[in-house]
Design an enzyme around this catalytic site. Sequence first.
Site, PDB file in Angstrom:
ATOM      1  N   GLY A  47       0.970  -1.192   0.131  1.00 47.99           N
ATOM      2  CA  GLY A  47      -0.040   0.119   0.022  1.00 47.99           C
ATOM      3  C   GLY A  47       0.776   1.114   0.065  1.00 47.99           C
ATOM      4  N   GLU A  48       0.483   2.306   1.004  1.00 54.71           N
ATOM      5  CA  GLU A  48       1.424   3.317   0.979  1.00 54.71           C
ATOM      6  C   GLU A  48       1.969   3.363   2.415  1.00 54.71           C
ATOM      7  OE1 GLU A  48       2.146   5.048  -1.750  1.00 54.71           O
ATOM      8  OE2 GLU A  48       3.519   6.168  -0.162  1.00 54.71           O
ATOM      9  N   SER A  49       3.282   3.433   2.489  1.00 53.22           N
ATOM     10  CA  SER A  49       3.783   3.181   4.024  1.00 53.22           C
ATOM     11  C   SER A  49       3.520   4.300   4.658  1.00 53.22           C
ATOM     12  CB  SER A  49       5.208   2.663   3.784  1.00 53.22           C
ATOM     13  OG  SER A  49       5.893   3.567   3.017  1.00 53.22           O
ATOM     14  N   CYS A  79       6.046  -5.437   0.517  1.00 48.48           N
ATOM     15  CA  CYS A  79       6.332  -4.207  -0.156  1.00 48.48           C
ATOM     16  C   CYS A  79       6.094  -2.847   1.066  1.00 48.48           C
ATOM     17  CB  CYS A  79       5.101  -4.087  -1.392  1.00 48.48           C
ATOM     18  SG  CYS A  79       5.681  -2.743  -2.469  1.00 48.48           S
ATOM     19  N   ARG A 106      12.678   3.350  -0.582  1.00 49.97           N
ATOM     20  CA  ARG A 106      11.426   3.485  -1.096  1.00 49.97           C
ATOM     21  C   ARG A 106      11.247   3.806  -2.541  1.00 49.97           C
ATOM     22  NH1 ARG A 106       7.761   7.622   1.360  1.00 49.97           N
ATOM     23  NH2 ARG A 106       6.031   6.385   0.250  1.00 49.97           N
ATOM     24  N   ILE A 132       5.548  -3.609  -7.331  1.00 52.44           N
ATOM     25  CA  ILE A 132       4.709  -2.202  -7.654  1.00 52.44           C
ATOM     26  C   ILE A 132       5.216  -1.193  -6.827  1.00 52.44           C
ATOM     27  CG2 ILE A 132       2.285  -1.298  -7.596  1.00 52.44           C
ATOM     28  CD1 ILE A 132       1.250  -4.445  -7.425  1.00 52.44           C
ATOM     29  N   ARG A 133       5.801  -0.149  -7.408  1.00 49.44           N
ATOM     30  CA  ARG A 133       6.674   0.934  -6.844  1.00 49.44           C
ATOM     31  C   ARG A 133       7.290   0.386  -5.564  1.00 49.44           C
ATOM     32  NH1 ARG A 133       1.593   2.300  -8.004  1.00 49.44           N
ATOM     33  NH2 ARG A 133       1.213   2.471  -5.788  1.00 49.44           N
ATOM     34  N   HIS A 168       4.979  -8.667  -4.163  1.00 50.27           N
ATOM     35  CA  HIS A 168       3.763  -9.084  -3.860  1.00 50.27           C
ATOM     36  C   HIS A 168       3.299 -10.769  -4.151  1.00 50.27           C
ATOM     37  CE1 HIS A 168       2.159  -5.010  -2.927  1.00 50.27           C
ATOM     38  NE2 HIS A 168       3.101  -4.468  -3.892  1.00 50.27           N
ATOM     39  N   GLU A 170       1.183 -12.166  -2.953  1.00 48.87           N
ATOM     40  CA  GLU A 170      -0.425 -12.348  -3.017  1.00 48.87           C
ATOM     41  C   GLU A 170      -1.125 -12.257  -4.248  1.00 48.87           C
ATOM     42  OE1 GLU A 170       1.187  -9.667  -2.038  1.00 48.87           O
ATOM     43  OE2 GLU A 170       0.006  -7.917  -1.888  1.00 48.87           O
TER      44      GLU A 170
HETATM   45  N1  GLN Z   1       5.790   2.884  -2.719  1.00 53.57           N
HETATM   46  C1  GLN Z   1       5.154   2.226  -1.532  1.00 53.57           C
HETATM   47  C2  GLN Z   1       5.440   3.039  -0.339  1.00 53.57           C
HETATM   48  O1  GLN Z   1       6.499   3.324  -0.371  1.00 53.57           O
HETATM   49  C3  GLN Z   1       4.842   0.866  -1.569  1.00 53.57           C
HETATM   50  C4  GLN Z   1       4.342   0.428  -2.638  1.00 53.57           C
HETATM   51  C5  GLN Z   1       3.675  -1.163  -2.510  1.00 53.57           C
HETATM   52  O2  GLN Z   1       3.423  -1.397  -1.462  1.00 53.57           O
HETATM   53  N2  GLN Z   1       3.138  -1.577  -3.595  1.00 53.57           N
HETATM   54  O3  GLN Z   1       4.855   2.775   0.465  1.00 53.57           O
END
Ligand code: GLN
Length: 189
Positions: A47-49, A79, A106, A132-133, A168, A170
């Site tokens: 997600g977005e940390s 992630c 990150r 993913i990013r 990921h 999952e």
């Molecule tokens: N770029 C996101 C972060 O810094 C992590 C991306 C992800 O969990 N798929 O939180």
Amino acid sequence: MRIGVLAVQGAFAEHINKLRQLDTESFEIRQQNDIRKNFDGLILPGGESTAMSKLLTELKLLEPLKSMIQGGMPVFGTCAGMILLAKEISGCDSPCFGTLDITAKRNAYGRQLGSFRCTDRFAEKIIEMPFIRAPYAERVGENVTILASHENRIVAVRQDNQLATSFHPELTDDITIYKYFFEMIENRN
Ligand code: GLN
């Protein structure tokens, strides 16, 4: 075996679906009441940390979950979950749990082109790895075992009862990493 999945933000539903497919009981952790239940393992999703970290503090989940992790609760961060566990985050002064002795970088593959799928080796098996990013581990402490690297970058690590992947699992049909985590839980000391 019962697994709590942090569900304040991000890709928690995918983990819960996967656990259901594996006939493993799970529940969402959204508030303090939820962690009064008994559970054997914790998943921190992607997600977005930064958002998750803020919500963990606001919901007063940060300290109790950190104590559980420090007390040996098996935890698996994917992630953003890897970033939450990291002791250091490059270019950022404030770690979240800070229990895993790595420095996480990150968005390490670039913001725009940072999402891709590849295959690589995890503990003697070739598995699919969707990024993913994603972050990777720029530095690992001496108690940290590297479980996977991709193009010379560290993408899966373990320290005692803590497991973290940049990618990921999952989002794939492969169950290797879940099986690995279940074994960690079963062999917990
Ligand atoms: N770029 C996101 C972060 O810094 C992590 C991306 C992800 O969990 N798929 O939180």
